[in-house]
Scaffold this motif. Structure first.
Motif, PDB file in Angstrom:
ATOM      1  N   SER A  57       2.161   7.771   8.379  1.00 41.48           N
ATOM      2  CA  SER A  57       0.652   7.179   8.566  1.00 41.48           C
ATOM      3  C   SER A  57       0.287   6.967   9.923  1.00 41.48           C
ATOM      4  CB  SER A  57       0.391   6.188   7.509  1.00 41.48           C
ATOM      5  OG  SER A  57       0.445   6.759   6.048  1.00 41.48           O
ATOM      6  N   ILE A  68      -5.983   3.682   7.500  1.00 42.04           N
ATOM      7  CA  ILE A  68      -4.469   3.526   7.714  1.00 42.04           C
ATOM      8  C   ILE A  68      -4.097   2.485   8.806  1.00 42.04           C
ATOM      9  CG2 ILE A  68      -3.726   5.913   6.837  1.00 42.04           C
ATOM     10  CD1 ILE A  68      -3.528   6.881   9.863  1.00 42.04           C
ATOM     11  N   ASP A  69      -5.152   2.348   9.690  1.00 40.80           N
ATOM     12  CA  ASP A  69      -4.883   1.554  10.734  1.00 40.80           C
ATOM     13  C   ASP A  69      -5.114  -0.115   9.987  1.00 40.80           C
ATOM     14  OD1 ASP A  69      -4.536   3.160  12.641  1.00 40.80           O
ATOM     15  OD2 ASP A  69      -6.558   2.868  13.537  1.00 40.80           O
ATOM     16  N   CYS A 117      -3.350  12.868   7.194  1.00 40.83           N
ATOM     17  CA  CYS A 117      -2.248  12.055   8.137  1.00 40.83           C
ATOM     18  C   CYS A 117      -0.849  12.446   7.761  1.00 40.83           C
ATOM     19  CB  CYS A 117      -2.538  10.638   7.947  1.00 40.83           C
ATOM     20  SG  CYS A 117      -1.619   9.745   6.465  1.00 40.83           S
ATOM     21  N   GLN A 164       2.824   4.539   0.614  1.00 41.70           N
ATOM     22  CA  GLN A 164       3.521   5.019   2.249  1.00 41.70           C
ATOM     23  C   GLN A 164       3.730   6.450   2.016  1.00 41.70           C
ATOM     24  OE1 GLN A 164       4.275   2.977   4.728  1.00 41.70           O
ATOM     25  NE2 GLN A 164       4.139   0.796   3.745  1.00 41.70           N
ATOM     26  N   TYR A 215       0.896  -1.096  -0.110  1.00 43.49           N
ATOM     27  CA  TYR A 215       0.138  -0.126  -0.005  1.00 43.49           C
ATOM     28  C   TYR A 215       1.030   1.315   0.089  1.00 43.49           C
ATOM     29  CZ  TYR A 215       1.008  -0.172   4.916  1.00 43.49           C
ATOM     30  OH  TYR A 215       1.598  -0.372   6.314  1.00 43.49           O
ATOM     31  N   LYS A 272      -1.508  10.775   3.291  1.00 43.52           N
ATOM     32  CA  LYS A 272      -2.635  10.542   2.786  1.00 43.52           C
ATOM     33  C   LYS A 272      -4.028  11.609   3.164  1.00 43.52           C
ATOM     34  CE  LYS A 272      -1.136   5.802   3.058  1.00 43.52           C
ATOM     35  NZ  LYS A 272      -1.159   4.576   3.559  1.00 43.52           N
ATOM     36  N   GLN A 276      -8.379   7.551   9.571  1.00 40.76           N
ATOM     37  CA  GLN A 276      -7.685   6.708  10.589  1.00 40.76           C
ATOM     38  C   GLN A 276      -8.004   5.350  10.595  1.00 40.76           C
ATOM     39  OE1 GLN A 276      -5.612   8.394  13.079  1.00 40.76           O
ATOM     40  NE2 GLN A 276      -4.888   6.089  13.259  1.00 40.76           N
ATOM     41  N   GLN A 335      -4.612  -0.821   6.906  1.00 36.14           N
ATOM     42  CA  GLN A 335      -3.483  -1.157   5.916  1.00 36.14           C
ATOM     43  C   GLN A 335      -2.298  -1.556   6.774  1.00 36.14           C
ATOM     44  OE1 GLN A 335      -2.903   3.051   4.313  1.00 36.14           O
ATOM     45  NE2 GLN A 335      -4.116   2.358   2.250  1.00 36.14           N
ATOM     46  N   LYS A 336      -2.015  -0.972   8.075  1.00 32.75           N
ATOM     47  CA  LYS A 336      -0.921  -1.504   8.750  1.00 32.75           C
ATOM     48  C   LYS A 336      -1.023  -2.877   9.351  1.00 32.75           C
ATOM     49  CE  LYS A 336       1.130   2.877  10.225  1.00 32.75           C
ATOM     50  NZ  LYS A 336       1.582   3.624  11.500  1.00 32.75           N
ATOM     51  N   ASP A 367      -3.080  -2.850   1.056  1.00 38.22           N
ATOM     52  CA  ASP A 367      -4.164  -1.754   0.878  1.00 38.22           C
ATOM     53  C   ASP A 367      -5.717  -2.174   0.985  1.00 38.22           C
ATOM     54  OD1 ASP A 367      -4.732   0.617   0.056  1.00 38.22           O
ATOM     55  OD2 ASP A 367      -4.181   0.580  -2.150  1.00 38.22           O
TER      56      ASP A 367
END
Length: 199
Positions: free
Chosen positions: A34, A150-151, A30, A12, A10, A15, A147, A153-154, A159
């Protein structure tokens, strides 16, 4: 250029999160790592001139954003109604404007159930009066959407959401082909906004 979604990775970097309403559009951003999404600004929705679309794309350029996350409002049963159609149309307009400016920045639609409800609750808990919610609730909702994305994605290492594909560019260098694509999407937005949510 490798498609990040296809590669299982995804983007980096910085965003933007977008919460689309019939009257207002909330924008959040963000940090480069991220980690934290923060409310940025609230724009007036202009379905005729799409000036708000251009403001967001300008922001993408200014910040060097690598992705735009647009909230897709579904019902609790996962159904899509007029507000979801409006968000899809808006995401298409964003993708088309980014492509027109030769910006290879992906636009993803991500489920945003209850984002506005949560934003109102958070503002209330922060001690803000209900009368003042309207000024910032859209950007707070956008921050919640971003939020969440991105949470995820991690956590997944991949993605999230669905990538929006812009209309194919026309051979007409004058831009009339592009305009017709955007005009068609704008018409859909105008129709769906009749019954869309008011924010």
């Amino acid at each position: 250029m490798t498609d990040p979604a296809a590669a299982g990775a995804y983007p980096q970097g910085i965003k933007l999160g977008v919460d689309v309403g019939t009257v207002r559009v909330g924008v959040a951003v963000c940090d480069r790592d991220s980690i934290l999404a923060t409310p940025y600004k609230t724009l007036d929705r202009n379905a005729k001139k799409n000036s708000d679309i251009r403001v967001i794309v300008n922001l993408v350029e200014e910040l060097g954003a690598v992705q735009v996350i647009v909230g897709l409002p579904r019902t609790m049963k996962g159904e899509e109604r007029s507000s979801a159609e409006m968000a899809r149309d808006y995401a298409l307009l964003l993708a088309a404007e980014l492509a027109a400016r030769a910006l290879e920045v992906p636009v993803n639609l991500v489920d945003e159930r209850l984002s506005s409800v949560t934003a109102h609750r958070n503002l209330h808990e922060a001690g803000m009066s209900s009368r003042n919610h309207r000024k910032v609730v859209d950007q707070v909702a956008a921050a919640g959407i971003l939020q969440h994305a991105i949470d995820m994605q991690k956590a997944r290492g991949a993605d999230v959401g669905s990538r929006v594909t812009p209309p194919a560019p026309s051979v007409d260098l004058g831009g009339s082909g592009q305009d017709s694509s955007v005009r068609a999407a704008t018409g859909d937005t105008a129709r769906s906004s009749d019954n869309g949510r008011q924010q």
